[in-house]
Write an enzyme that holds these catalytic residues in place. Structure first.
Site, short mmCIF file in Angstrom:
data_model
loop_
_atom_site.label_atom_id
_atom_site.label_comp_id
_atom_site.label_asym_id
_atom_site.label_seq_id
_atom_site.Cartn_x
_atom_site.Cartn_y
_atom_site.Cartn_z
N LYS A 152 -2.16 -3.02 16.80
CA LYS A 152 -3.00 -2.08 16.05
C LYS A 152 -3.88 -1.26 16.98
CE LYS A 152 -1.32 -2.72 12.04
NZ LYS A 152 -0.68 -1.60 11.33
N ILE A 206 0.83 -1.20 0.00
CA ILE A 206 0.00 0.00 0.00
C ILE A 206 0.87 1.26 0.00
CG2 ILE A 206 -1.79 1.23 1.28
CD1 ILE A 206 -2.58 -1.45 2.55
N THR A 233 -2.18 -7.62 -0.43
CA THR A 233 -0.74 -7.35 -0.49
C THR A 233 0.01 -8.55 0.07
OG1 THR A 233 -0.66 -6.44 1.73
CG2 THR A 233 -1.08 -4.88 -0.06
N TYR A 262 -1.07 -9.10 16.86
CA TYR A 262 -1.30 -8.11 15.80
C TYR A 262 -2.39 -7.13 16.25
CZ TYR A 262 -2.37 -6.16 11.15
OH TYR A 262 -2.58 -5.31 10.07
#
Ligand SMILES: NC(=O)c1ccc[n+]([C@@H]2O[C@H](COP(=O)([O-])OP(=O)(O)OC[C@H]3O[C@@H](n4cnc5c(N)ncnc54)[C@H](OP(=O)(O)O)[C@@H]3O)[C@@H](O)[C@H]2O)c1
Ligand SMILES: *[C@@H]1O[C@H](CO)[C@@H](O)[C@H](O)[C@H]1NC(C)=O
Ligand SMILES: *[C@@H]1O[C@H](CO)[C@@H](O)[C@H](O)[C@H]1NC(C)=O
Ligand SMILES: CC(=O)N[C@H]1CO[C@H](CO)[C@@H](O)[C@@H]1O
Length: 357
Positions: free
Chosen positions: A235, A77, A268, A231
């Site tokens: 975040k 990205i 991605t 994760y």
């Protein structure tokens, strides 16, 4: 209908993959819990990406003379964000591990006909605190004014690995390194902003923050490492920090505003090695956003005049969305901020010259 079937397949595929992995039952149950949570949050986000498709746009105004810093801008990205910023004639500073890959991004943009803007590449491994310090030092020396800082570099899942400084890799890459970088570049961001046109810090977070919690007593998640849990924690930490720093900037009248962004569910290399990509590689290419579509909300958070004065918000498909209740807790924000400052031995946040950082 097609989408619902797709989401169902994602769930079945991941459950099968967990059963195949032959781990202790307790770990399997905990992993399954996170897989289900992710599938719920992820499927919802995919549906939102589809239904909000028409909202996914942003203008690319000409902003000659402005400077943007982006971490991890060499692929995924980030590379698409760089391309859009170049079209705005912005000078983009890329911090990445492989500087050649960074140079190639510029070359590709030139090849595709983008003649405006400029790129400077410096070496940065965001998971290594010393590397963050040397990166911030050259950038601050060369660019006394920075208009946009985009904390984009990130990793997802993977096995338990500790960074050189001894932190779990997702925590150190997604959160800790960016915390330090933001601290070190805050003076340059303040120097570029004005009360009417604030500098912006944009954190590329994720809808995964919705299922995150902060484990202060075991921040590395070492006790029982579930990569999805780690994760989500990293975040959530980003969103908490964004919200906290926004309140500090407001209180101290700093000409800086902050946003966290969920780019969408984007196809991605981030998904390489996940159960989903191993077992059903066609799902991401069919159902996810392209990197270019994922870059749009990030660029929007950086540049959109509609967001002027609306710092502290969480952007999803170029719209202001509500974050998790956890992320709104001012108590938790301050606790994490104190905790991180102590980890990094920062005395006075945003005043790098008063200590040895
Ligand atoms: N894809 C999605 O669906 C999705 C959803 C929500 C949020 N996000 C977030 O979007 C951001 C970008 O992800 P992506 O999908 O573009 O992933 P990607 O294609 O895997 O790219 C990750 C980028 O981060 C860089 N990076 C990773 N570790 C680094 C380190 N230690 N030091 C410096 N750079 C490092 C990589 O650089 P190298 O070339 O050096 O590896 C690469 O440029 C991440 O923060 C991710 O969490 C993605
Ligand atoms: C963005 O999130 C990182 C965690 O990745 C945090 O350390 C950093 O300070 C945040 N920056 C802003 C401006 O929110
Ligand atoms: C954070 O640190 C400040 C200053 O040391 C202190 O006043 C405050 O109570 C702490 N907040 C939390 C939630 O621990
Ligand atoms: C999914 C989708 O329609 N994405 C669009 C988002 O907006 C950009 C530019 O406005 C389009 O190029 C994408 O196709």
């Amino acid at each position: 209908m097609f989408l619902l079937i797709g989401c169902g397949i994602i769930i079945i595929v991941t459950i099968v993959a967990i059963w195949r992995s032959k781990k202790p039952l307790k770990t399997i149950l905990a992993e399954a819990k996170y897989e289900l949570l992710y599938n719920a949050v992820g499927s919802r986000a995919i549906l939102e990406d589809v239904f909000m498709r028409s909202k996914n746009k942003t203008d690319l105004p000409i902003l000659s003379g402005k400077v943007a810093v982006i971490t991890g801008g060499a692929r995924g990205i980030g590379a698409e964000v760089v391309k859009m910023l170049l079209r705005c004639d912005i000078h983009v500073i890329i911090g990445c591990r492989n500087t050649q890959a960074g140079e190639q991004v510029l070359q590709k943009c030139r090849d595709s006909g983008v003649t405006t803007g400029d790129v400077t590449v410096y070496k940065l491994d965001i998971s290594v605190l010393d590397s963050v310090k040397s990166f911030a030092k050259v950038v601050a020396e060369k660019h006394p004014k920075i208009n946009y800082l985009i904390n984009n570099a990130g990793i997802m899942f993977g096995p338990y690995i500790e960074s050189r400084d001894g932190y779990e890799s997702q925590f150190s890459t997604n959160y800790l390194g960016h915390f330090l970088l933001t601290h070190l570049l805050l003076p340059q961001l303040c120097a570029a902003g004005t009360q009417n046109l604030k500098s912006r810090i944009v954190n590329v977070s994720s809808c995964a923050h919705l299922v995150g919690e902060i484990k202060f007593e075991d921040i590395n998640n070492r006790h029982q490492y579930i990569s999805g849990e780690a994760y989500a924690q990293s975040k959530l930490a980003q969103v908490l920090f964004t919200n906290y720093l926004e309140s500090v900037c407001k209180k101290e009248n700093m000409p800086v505003q902050l946003h966290s962004v969920h780019p969408g569910i984007v196809n991605t290399e981030l998904f390489d090695g996940t159960h989903l990509k191993n077992l059903a590689p066609w799902v991401p290419s069919l159902m996810f956003k392209t990197p270019e579509q994922g870059a749009i909300p990030i660029v929007h958070a950086c540049l959109s005049p509609h967001l002027e004065g609306k710092g502290g918000t969480y952007i999803h498909n170029c719209r202001i969305f509500s974050t998790s209740e956890n992320a709104k807790s001012e108590d938790l924000q301050e606790k994490l901020f104190n905790f991180t400052k102590d980890l990094l031995k920062i005395e006075d946040f945003g005043q790098p010259h008063n200590n040895n950082n």
